[in-house]
Design an enzyme around this catalytic site. Sequence first.
Site, PDB file in Angstrom:
ATOM      1  CB  ALA A 181      -0.943   0.001   1.201  1.00 42.31           C
ATOM      2  CG  ASP A 182       3.744   4.229   1.970  1.00 45.88           C
ATOM      3  OD1 ASP A 182       3.823   4.942   0.947  1.00 45.88           O
ATOM      4  OD2 ASP A 182       4.216   4.573   3.066  1.00 45.88           O
ATOM      5  CG  LEU A 183       6.612  -0.128  -3.978  1.00 44.48           C
ATOM      6  CD1 LEU A 183       7.214  -1.183  -3.063  1.00 44.48           C
ATOM      7  CD2 LEU A 183       6.233  -0.741  -5.321  1.00 44.48           C
TER       8      LEU A 183
END
EC number: 2.7.1.166
Length: 245
Positions: free
Chosen positions: A177-179
């Site tokens: 979700a937060d690459l």
Amino acid sequence: MVHLDVRAQGATYFISPPITSSHEVSSNLFNPQWLEAQGLIEGTAQGRAAAWFIRLKDEQLVLRHYRRGGLPARFSNDRFLWIGLRRSRPWRELSVLSRLHALGLPVPVPIAGRVQKKTVSYTADIITRRIPGARSLADFMLASYFGDTHDQNARDEVWRETGRVIRAFHAIGAHHADLNVRNILVDEQRKVWLIDWDRGRLNADAAIQNRSMARLRRSLSREAELETMARQGWPLLMSAYSRGP
């Protein structure tokens, strides 16, 4: 579906995957003040989620406290709406990590989670195993930019390996979700890992994964030195990503 072990103490729940349920999980392991008093904290990291690096006997662990981001953080920076234990942040992250670890993908080993229910809300923490000698992709590349010993071939290979690793996750439908360049680690053998799977999910479609890649590219553009390096490195990453693991 991944099975997780649960131990309740009043309104506090301790969650452990079967692969690590043999660990002695106590409330003290989730208490930074107690850990510091025992001399067990080796360092800290700040971001949206505060993290403490712990040495417990011969094992290195990371304790992370869940925090909110964006507009909701203005109202409460670490309280989440209670909609059941199986919908809590630690439960979901431990489930995803357990599945990815079982598939042999490079993620931190999940150790335990804690949920503290407070009427209609809860606070939460998670413990994972630390990856020894690893630093973020950003730090690896910036060290090269500022004259560290990495040669061009080493940097190029890390760009390619990053593309291959992300592709391996996407091939089984995993979505981070937060690459970004701080959640990708490079260890001393230049193996690439993906950390911080809060809000991660499985069975993501190609459109979601494409947005994730765009997020990673934007994170490189936020720092001038990284953007300079990405002009050469990003095509290498994408070429390796397209070919697959």
